[in-house]
Scaffold this motif. Structure first.
Motif, PDB file in Angstrom:
ATOM      1  N   GLU A  95       0.812  -1.219   0.000  1.00  0.00           N
ATOM      2  CA  GLU A  95       0.000   0.000   0.000  1.00  0.00           C
ATOM      3  C   GLU A  95       0.847   1.272   0.000  1.00  0.00           C
ATOM      4  OE1 GLU A  95      -0.051  -1.548   4.334  1.00  0.00           O
ATOM      5  OE2 GLU A  95       0.250  -2.310   2.305  1.00  0.00           O
ATOM      6  N   THR A 137       1.193   3.736   6.425  1.00  0.00           N
ATOM      7  CA  THR A 137       0.547   2.542   5.883  1.00  0.00           C
ATOM      8  C   THR A 137      -0.610   2.065   6.753  1.00  0.00           C
ATOM      9  OG1 THR A 137       2.402   1.320   6.885  1.00  0.00           O
ATOM     10  CG2 THR A 137       2.453   1.641   4.504  1.00  0.00           C
ATOM     11  N   ASP A 189       1.169   3.541 -11.111  1.00  0.00           N
ATOM     12  CA  ASP A 189       0.519   4.147  -9.942  1.00  0.00           C
ATOM     13  C   ASP A 189       0.925   5.605  -9.730  1.00  0.00           C
ATOM     14  OD1 ASP A 189      -0.746   1.784  -9.489  1.00  0.00           O
ATOM     15  OD2 ASP A 189       0.502   1.168  -7.798  1.00  0.00           O
TER      16      ASP A 189
END
Length: 306
Positions: free
Chosen positions: A114, A156, A270
């Motif tokens: 993540e 995270t 991303d």
């Protein structure tokens, strides 16, 4: 057995004879050099230099490197050293175009899926960038379409990272960073702190694609191998927060024509973001703009250190 090698130099093609060495002679050279590092007191240094020796020697054997070719390699590296100064790092550029920078990034990438992906650092970061308040303008006169960038910085585990330090730098619409201009100009770079909720925001200019510096040895290498020097439009970010891994990343502009042929292999899906286009009018912070402007949002997730 002798072989004929043709090397192209500034004086045209040059032919050299190479031959296979007697069995064991080449390996003996490698073994001797590797053994010379056996007494290095630092275990990690010993591992690195011995492995480097083995792989470098294996490369020379694989391509049957001639003395003339190795001399040309030395000349290339010498040229890279001569052009490097406090504003330009040709060896970083060389590492980038050979993909070594991105390979190192991949090897050391955050383990947490993540976490925001990292990418190349590049040669134009400068320590001591001017402090900019939340919502401030890092452009400082850099040419380009005004651009509002915002987002959040979180761990995270989802918790906001108040006070996270964010360094931002970019090229102007002509494709130049401030350090590529004469004088001590500072533009297109700044440092800000995330707010109490981890939020960040600033004005800059919309990123533009640009060529990496190609007037030196690295540029000549690209030209000789048929590769281009272009990088897709992007913003650089370096983000730090206590107890977290420092992130070096980019925000790439969706739709850029060079996304699939970045000269330094730094694009990751991303990190590609839509930059919305807006007509003249009122900006998100109440600023009145008499020209078109752009905006983008990019949320950042840092990996917590164990």
């Amino acid at each position: 057995m002798k072989g004929l090698t043709t090397t192209t130099t500034g004086d045209g093609p040059v032919q050299e004879f190479t031959h296979d060495a007697p069995p064991g002679r080449e390996q003996a050279v490698t073994d001797e050099v590797v053994a010379s590092f056996a007494g290095a007191p630092d275990d990690r240094l010993r591992e690195i230099v011995q492995s480097l020796t083995r792989h470098l020697h294996a490369f020379a054997r694989e391509v049957r490197l001639t003395e003339r070719e190795w001399a040309a390699g030395i000349e290339f590296l010498t040229g890279a050293g001569h052009i490097t100064d406090d504003k330009r790092q040709e060896f970083v550029l060389l590492s980038d175009v050979l993909g070594l920078s991105m390979l190192t990034v991949a090897i050391n990438a955050p383990a947490a899926p993540e976490a925001t992906e990292s990418t190349v650092f590049g040669p134009f970061f400068v320590e001591g960038a001017p402090e900019v308040p939340l919502g401030g303008d890092i452009a400082q006169g850099a040419k380009g379409v005004p651009c509002w960038v915002s987002g959040s910085v979180r761990s995270t585990d989802g918790s906001p990272l108040a006070g996270a330090r964010i360094d931002v730098w970019e090229a102007d619409e002509d494709g130049f960073y401030d350090v590529q201009y004469a004088g001590d100009r500072t533009a297109g770079r700044g440092r800000l702190r995330a707010g109490a909720g981890g939020e960040y925001r600033f004005w800059s200019v919309r990123p533009s694609p640009y060529p990496i510096p190609d007037d030196g040895p690295v540029g000549r290498l690209l030209a000789a191998t048929g590769r281009g020097p272009m990088r897709p439009a992007h913003l650089h970010l370096r983000v730090e927060a206590p107890g977290h891994r420092t992130l070096v990343t980019h925000i790439f502009v969706a739709g850029d024509p060079y996304l699939d042929r970045d000269a330094v292999f730094g694009v990751k899906d991303d990190l590609v973001v839509e930059f919305a286009e807006h007509p003249p009018g009122t900006g998100p912070d109440g600023r009145e703009l008499d020209t078109p402007w752009a905006s983008a949002r990019f949320d950042i997730v840092l990996e917590a250190l164990e």
